[in-house]
Design a protein around this motif. Structure first.
Motif, short mmCIF file in Angstrom:
data_model
loop_
_atom_site.label_atom_id
_atom_site.label_comp_id
_atom_site.label_asym_id
_atom_site.label_seq_id
_atom_site.Cartn_x
_atom_site.Cartn_y
_atom_site.Cartn_z
N LEU A 81 0.84 -1.20 0.00
CA LEU A 81 0.00 0.00 0.00
C LEU A 81 0.88 1.25 0.00
N PHE A 82 1.93 1.25 0.81
CA PHE A 82 2.82 2.41 0.90
C PHE A 82 3.60 2.63 -0.39
N LEU A 83 3.95 1.53 -1.09
CA LEU A 83 4.64 1.66 -2.37
C LEU A 83 3.72 2.21 -3.46
N ARG A 84 2.48 1.83 -3.41
CA ARG A 84 1.51 2.26 -4.43
C ARG A 84 1.04 3.68 -4.24
N HIS A 85 1.05 4.16 -3.00
CA HIS A 85 0.50 5.49 -2.71
C HIS A 85 1.51 6.31 -1.91
N ARG A 86 1.85 7.47 -2.46
CA ARG A 86 2.85 8.33 -1.84
C ARG A 86 2.38 8.88 -0.50
N ASP A 87 1.15 9.30 -0.43
CA ASP A 87 0.57 9.84 0.80
C ASP A 87 -0.55 8.93 1.26
N VAL A 88 -0.50 8.51 2.51
CA VAL A 88 -1.54 7.64 3.06
C VAL A 88 -2.02 8.24 4.38
N GLY A 89 -3.31 8.29 4.55
CA GLY A 89 -3.89 8.77 5.80
C GLY A 89 -5.03 7.86 6.21
N VAL A 90 -5.46 8.00 7.43
CA VAL A 90 -6.59 7.24 7.94
C VAL A 90 -7.56 8.23 8.57
N ARG A 91 -8.78 8.17 8.15
CA ARG A 91 -9.83 9.00 8.75
C ARG A 91 -10.76 8.04 9.48
N THR A 92 -10.91 8.26 10.78
CA THR A 92 -11.76 7.37 11.57
C THR A 92 -12.91 8.13 12.18
N GLY A 93 -14.00 7.38 12.36
CA GLY A 93 -15.15 7.92 13.07
C GLY A 93 -14.96 7.71 14.55
#
Length: 155
Positions: A81-93
């Motif tokens: 996932l990190f290789l495929r996407h330069r910026d990764v974030g998590v939005r949680t409820g």
């Protein structure tokens, strides 16, 4: 009563118990739920920093995910996932935390984001997540996780 350090100075009678109470509060352990929430925040930060090794450190040795995903598999999945996407974030409820003698269940909604807040993967999806946690020597470790798509595509 305590003796004044200089003649003529008197310590108010209420000050000694107040100082003792403050000292005891400073020595007290952090509440389990507070430590759990801190571990969850740190795990989220490791995802956003794209650090698969740090992410793995929050997983229990006997971690189990969907379809038999183990600790090593979760780390590898994160690396991809990190290789495929330069910026990764998590939005949680909002998290619903249930504690019981060294174990916890946390339920929440989540979406992975990438780039300028775009949702991952390319098709937008929000997940209902249920995670299991175990406290090991004062440290919370993720023992299990499962996620279910919140929205099913139209057929």
């Amino acid at each position: 009563m305590l003796k004044p350090s200089r003649p003529g100075l008197q310590m108010p009678a209420w000050l000694a118990p107040a100082l003792l109470a403050l000292a005891l509060l400073g020595c007290s352990r952090t509440a389990p739920e507070e430590r759990l929430r801190a571990a969850m925040s740190e795990l989220q930060a490791s995802i956003e920093q794209r650090d698969a090794k740090e992410l793995e450190s929050y997983l229990a040795q006997d971690f189990v995910g969907p379809d038999g995903l183990d600790r090593e598999g979760a780390r590898r999945m994160a690396q991809v996932l990190f290789l495929r996407h330069r910026d990764v974030g998590v939005r949680t409820g909002p998290e619903e935390v249930t504690l019981q003698a060294g174990y916890a269940t946390v339920r929440f909604s989540a979406a992975l984001t990438g780039g300028a807040g775009g949702v991952l993967p390319d098709s937008a999806q929000v997940y209902d997540v249920e995670s299991g946690w175990r406290e090991e020597e004062g440290t919370w470790r993720l023992t299990s996780v499962r996620w279910t798509p919140k929205f099913q595509p139209a057929r």
